[in-house]
Design a protein around this motif. Structure first.
Motif, short mmCIF file in Angstrom:
data_model
loop_
_atom_site.label_atom_id
_atom_site.label_comp_id
_atom_site.label_asym_id
_atom_site.label_seq_id
_atom_site.Cartn_x
_atom_site.Cartn_y
_atom_site.Cartn_z
N UNK A 1 -14.79 55.71 -33.94
CA UNK A 1 -16.04 55.27 -34.58
C UNK A 1 -16.15 55.83 -36.00
N UNK A 2 -15.35 56.83 -36.35
CA UNK A 2 -15.40 57.43 -37.68
C UNK A 2 -14.50 56.70 -38.67
N UNK A 3 -13.74 55.73 -38.19
CA UNK A 3 -12.82 54.99 -39.05
C UNK A 3 -13.06 53.50 -38.83
N UNK A 4 -13.54 52.81 -39.86
CA UNK A 4 -13.96 51.42 -39.68
C UNK A 4 -12.83 50.50 -39.22
N UNK A 5 -11.64 50.66 -39.80
CA UNK A 5 -10.54 49.77 -39.42
C UNK A 5 -10.11 50.03 -37.98
N UNK A 6 -10.05 51.31 -37.59
CA UNK A 6 -9.69 51.64 -36.21
C UNK A 6 -10.79 51.20 -35.26
N UNK A 7 -12.04 51.37 -35.65
CA UNK A 7 -13.16 50.94 -34.84
C UNK A 7 -13.10 49.44 -34.59
N UNK A 8 -12.83 48.67 -35.63
CA UNK A 8 -12.72 47.21 -35.48
C UNK A 8 -11.57 46.84 -34.56
N UNK A 9 -10.45 47.54 -34.73
CA UNK A 9 -9.29 47.27 -33.86
C UNK A 9 -9.64 47.51 -32.40
N UNK A 10 -10.29 48.64 -32.11
CA UNK A 10 -10.64 48.98 -30.73
C UNK A 10 -11.65 48.00 -30.16
N UNK A 11 -12.61 47.59 -30.97
CA UNK A 11 -13.61 46.63 -30.49
C UNK A 11 -12.95 45.29 -30.17
N UNK A 12 -12.09 44.82 -31.06
CA UNK A 12 -11.41 43.54 -30.82
C UNK A 12 -10.50 43.62 -29.61
N UNK A 13 -9.86 44.76 -29.42
CA UNK A 13 -8.98 44.92 -28.26
C UNK A 13 -9.80 44.92 -26.97
N UNK A 14 -10.95 45.58 -27.02
CA UNK A 14 -11.84 45.56 -25.85
C UNK A 14 -12.23 44.13 -25.51
N UNK A 15 -12.60 43.36 -26.52
CA UNK A 15 -13.05 41.98 -26.28
C UNK A 15 -11.92 41.07 -25.80
N UNK A 16 -10.77 41.16 -26.45
CA UNK A 16 -9.70 40.18 -26.24
C UNK A 16 -8.67 40.58 -25.19
N UNK A 17 -8.65 41.85 -24.79
CA UNK A 17 -7.68 42.29 -23.78
C UNK A 17 -8.39 42.79 -22.53
N UNK A 18 -9.15 43.86 -22.69
CA UNK A 18 -9.75 44.49 -21.51
C UNK A 18 -10.80 43.59 -20.86
N UNK A 19 -11.80 43.21 -21.62
CA UNK A 19 -12.87 42.42 -21.02
C UNK A 19 -12.39 41.03 -20.62
N UNK A 20 -11.51 40.46 -21.41
CA UNK A 20 -11.08 39.08 -21.19
C UNK A 20 -10.37 38.90 -19.86
#
Length: 207
Positions: free
Chosen positions: A121-140
């Motif tokens: 959460x302290x790094x915007x690019x890493x935060x975006x990567x983790x959010x997208x991975x959550x949406x497109x891999x884990x949750x999907x």
């Protein structure tokens, strides 16, 4: 002119870095472990490691991609062979329920993942990567099962598929966090069983 390095050699070195990094992250924690720790564990020079990865974050992201992509690919293949959404959902829960028994590195990997997720959460690019991975891999992977059931008429068309995916992962992450601290396998299984009952009730509820 330096000798050419084969792709096999490069892949072997990348694998060594990732294995060493996981060992260091598991032993010291992601925040405390350093590139120097990975250097010492792997026997490679710091310069050699930086030839493959820009930072400690990059090493972890690749480690997560390799481990989770392989496991999720195997899970998807199995799920696609099951004819009904209910069978797929049951198998999905069985896989997660059995982790404490079949995967000796599960708790260490989970600890590192939780720590990295919080630090991202302290790094915007890493935060975006983790959010997208959550949406497109884990949750999907779960929402695809539920949507399959809706399309087949097994589950009501009125259910909120995305919401159910969020319910599962927010709850399961909490169970994982508790297990990483308490290391109570019996309670872990009971909690996953209860979560399965909750999700089954949500996918059969008509709003």
């Amino acid at each position: 002119m330096p000798p050419a390095v084969s792709e096999e050699y490069k892949e072997k070195k990348r694998k060594l870095i990732l294995e060493s990094a996981l060992a260091c992250f598991a032993e010291k924690g992601f925040q405390v472990a350093t590139i120097d720790d990975i250097v010492k564990h792997s026997g490679m020079s710091k310069g050699a490691i930086y030839n493959y990865f820009k930072s400690k974050d990059d090493i972890y992201i690749e480690l997560m991609n390799v481990n989770s992509n392989q496991s999720f690919d195997v899970l998807r293949e199995k799920l696609e062979r099951l004819p009904t959404a209910k069978e797929r959902l049951a198998h999905f829960f069985e896989v997660f329920r059995s982790q404490v028994k079949v995967n000796p590195n599960w708790e260490n990997t989970s600890r590192v993942h939780i720590e990295f997720w919080l630090s991202s959460v302290r790094n915007e690019s890493t935060k975006d990567f983790m959010y997208n991975r959550y949406q497109m891999v884990y949750k999907k992977i779960l929402t695809d099962i539920i949507q399959f059931g809706v399309d087949r008429g097994e589950f009501p068309t009125t259910i909120d598929v995305d919401f159910i995916g969020n319910v599962f992962w927010s709850t399961f992450d909490g169970i994982c966090f508790y297990q990483c601290v308490m290391e109570n396998d019996e309670l872990y299984v009971r909690l996953v069983n209860q979560l399965e009952r909750v999700i089954n009730s949500l996918v059969t509820t008509v709003e």
